[in-house]
Design an enzyme around this catalytic site. Structure first.
Site, PDB file in Angstrom:
ATOM      1  N   GLY A 120      21.560  28.205  -0.343  1.00  0.00           N
ATOM      2  CA  GLY A 120      22.665  28.189   0.627  1.00  0.00           C
ATOM      3  C   GLY A 120      22.432  27.202   1.757  1.00  0.00           C
ATOM      4  CB  THR A 121      19.778  26.494   3.874  1.00  0.00           C
ATOM      5  OG1 THR A 121      18.679  26.810   3.010  1.00  0.00           O
ATOM      6  CG2 THR A 121      20.278  27.751   4.545  1.00  0.00           C
TER       7      THR A 121
ATOM      8  CD  GLU B 258      18.021  37.963   4.092  1.00  0.00           C
ATOM      9  OE1 GLU B 258      18.496  37.276   3.170  1.00  0.00           O
ATOM     10  OE2 GLU B 258      17.998  37.589   5.271  1.00  0.00           O
ATOM     11  CB  ALA B 259      11.401  39.250   0.904  1.00  0.00           C
TER      12      ALA B 259
ATOM     13  CB  SER C 284      16.703  31.262  13.839  1.00  0.00           C
ATOM     14  OG  SER C 284      15.991  32.352  13.332  1.00  0.00           O
TER      15      SER C 284
ATOM     16  N   PRO D 136      21.593  28.549  -6.620  1.00  0.00           N
ATOM     17  CG  PRO D 136      23.891  28.216  -6.448  1.00  0.00           C
ATOM     18  CD  PRO D 136      22.865  29.053  -7.136  1.00  0.00           C
TER      19      PRO D 136
END
Length: 540
Positions: A497-498, A370-371, A64, A495
């Site tokens: 996620g990545t 999502e923004a 991506s 927290p």
């Protein structure tokens, strides 16, 4: 299951010692040279998932918006959705198994999931334009074939196009034709039908500059543009002919740096947009007459789309259940505008597309973005049938609105957020409403905001769609007290996620207040959550 053949092939795709990877929202992602064994094993897993669901499964080779040196892989479930959570665990377990444990892990998955190994399996594969993608997709094919699965390699595709192919193949062609021409024709036909009804004329209004992030979006948009050219003229930038993938360009760069991509000259009030590397995100932007940059992100895209859908429903006289799904990162002004002005209900979920997609499925019409510009609209089967009937039966004005809605439904890629599909939806709505990019931007004014990171995420846990901190004790109370000091303010921590960090978000009535609030919340996190390294410093 020919375990001997699997062991033999697996040795050709050996796992580097000590490498541990996690299957996350975006599948696996890391440096391309570490992924050969993962690709082979995801080919194996896709066959098991296909046998278990008696459906076609997709495997997409892409990273991506990550740098060109990275790559990744994700599996696509039968209706074009993301892989089921229990199978994400299987993916992690299989990818990290040492060579000698591979057979046991495969047998464990088959037994746990009651996979009928005699069942036929079919897997479709797509890849992006990264230099490493072709070789890595061959490793996927090796995994599929050694387990006796059938496959179709689509070659170069955007990620949403692979989702579309999987959805088409598993719905017997009812959703569309599972070919690239089928995709181009379905979307373009709906777009041209819609824009024919727009009253505005003049070529200038219908031209758009598109930054393709030097990725797959450029190839596919170039192939597709003649299908819709009577409704829109696109000028492509960062088309892969020279620059590096996602380098100083693409949706992620534009959103995080709040400036146009390299290599694109923008005149004042020209409509521009950027895709990300695999064309599943889109953001719009323009320069005003004073040369100031204005970003139009996923929140404003969702607002434009849901407002238009609501207007069509009112015109048709249908009281369908429409909802907009956001995350805690959505700007407070967008939530207020939707709820108070447009009277569209808004729901908040945890960050991550799978959470938004899942919630959007609860409505007759669910719009989620999502923004960062990743999103789409979902329409229930009952709605599609109802609208089709309305388009045939209602009197003139209502019939016209129903026909528009029917075309909008066809124009959305309901399998996944899709930059090409979203771009055509946005362009059609702007043309139909006669809106300029500035008028769209002026629907509401974003509250100034600031995002920061603080080290070490392990002690933070949250509730209420990540808007309230549960641990460590006292943190949420401290945030509440800080928020009270500023007007129109809110803040939350979660927290990541990545990455191994805590993300801090703050918004307030001025940029200065948002910056101060974000810094003060960062300090509270650092002090109460046992922060690592240096204390957060104010630096804006």
């Amino acid at each position: 299951m020919d375990l001997g053949a699997i062991t033999k092939y697996s040795a050709l795709h050996a796992k580097p010692n000590g490498l541990i990877l996690q299957y996350g929202t975006a599948g696996f992602r890391t440096k391309a040279e570490h992924l050969d064994h993962v690709m082979f094993r995801m080919g194996l897993l896709a066959v098991l998932r296909s046998k278990q669901t008696k459906s076609t499964i997709g495997v997409m080779v892409t990273a991506s918006h990550n740098p060109e040196e990275d790559n990744g892989v994700k599996l696509v479930d039968p209706l074009g959705e993301m892989l089921a959570p229990s199978w994400e665990e299987h993916a992690t377990c299989l990818a990290n198994a040492e060579e000698q444990d591979m057979q046991r892990v495969l047998i464990d998955i088959s037994e746990k999931e009651a996979v009928n190994l005699q069942q036929d399996a079919f897997v479709v594969i797509g890849r992006d334009t990264r230099p490493s993608s072709e070789k890595l997709s061959q490793s996927v094919i090796d995994g599929v074939t050694v387990l006796g699965g059938q496959f179709h390699d689509y070659g170069l595709l955007t990620t949403p196009q692979l989702h579309y192919m999987v959805y088409c193949r598993n719905t017997g062609g009812r959703y569309g034709k599972a070919t690239i021409e089928g995709y181009y024709q379905k979307l373009s036909k709906a777009f041209v039908e819609l824009t024919k009804q727009a009253s505005c004329s003049g070529d200038e209004y219908r031209s758009l500059k598109v930054d393709c992030a030097n990725g797959i979006g450029a190839l596919k948009l170039r192939e597709m543009e003649h299908y819709f050219s009577q409704g829109l003229s696109v000028q492509l930038f960062n088309d892969g002919s020279k620059g590096k993938l996602n380098h100083l360009c693409g949706a992620d760069f534009v959103k995080s740096h709040q400036k146009p991509p390299q290599g694109m000259e923008i005149k004042s009030n020209e409509r521009c947009c950027s895709f990300d590397g695999d064309a599943d995100r889109i953001v719009y932007y323009y320069h005003d007459a004073d040369g100031h940059f204005h970003l139009i992100d996923g929140d404003k895209i969702a607002t434009l789309i849901s407002s238009f859908l609501k207007e069509l429903l009112v015109e048709i006289g249908e009281s369908l259940n429409i909802g907009v799904v956001q995350t805690a990162y959505a700007n407070g002004s967008s939530t207020r505008y939707l709820e108070e002005v447009m009277k569209v209900p808004v729901y908040c979920t945890k960050t991550g597309v799978k959470h938004l997609h899942h919630k959007a499925q609860e409505f007759d019409i669910g719009v989620y973005f999502e923004a960062n510009g990743h999103g789409t609209a979902l329409f229930s089967t009952a709605v599609e049938m109802k609208i089709k009937q309305s388009a045939e039966q209602l009197e003139d004005k209502k019939r016209k609105a129903a026909k528009m809605l029917e075309n909008i439904i066809d124009l959305f890629n309901q399998a996944a957020g899709d930059a090409i599909s979203d771009m055509l939806v946005i362009e059609a709505i702007l043309a139909l409403k006669g809106l300029t990019v500035q008028q769209w931007d002026a629907l509401y004014t974003d509250l100034p905001n600031r995002q920061l990171k603080v080290a070490d995420r392990r002690v933070i846990s949250t509730t209420d769609a990540e808007r309230q901190a549960v641990t460590p004790p006292g943190l949420q109370e401290a945030i509440n007290d800080l928020v009270k000091k500023y007007k129109l303010s809110r803040a939350f921590v979660r927290p990541s996620g990545t990455e191994d960090v805590v993300r801090v978000y703050a918004e307030a009535d001025s940029q200065e207040s948002a910056d101060h609030l974000a810094h003060e919340v960062s300090l509270a996190v650092f002090q109460l959550a046992g922060g690592i390294g240096e204390r957060p410093q104010p630096g804006f």
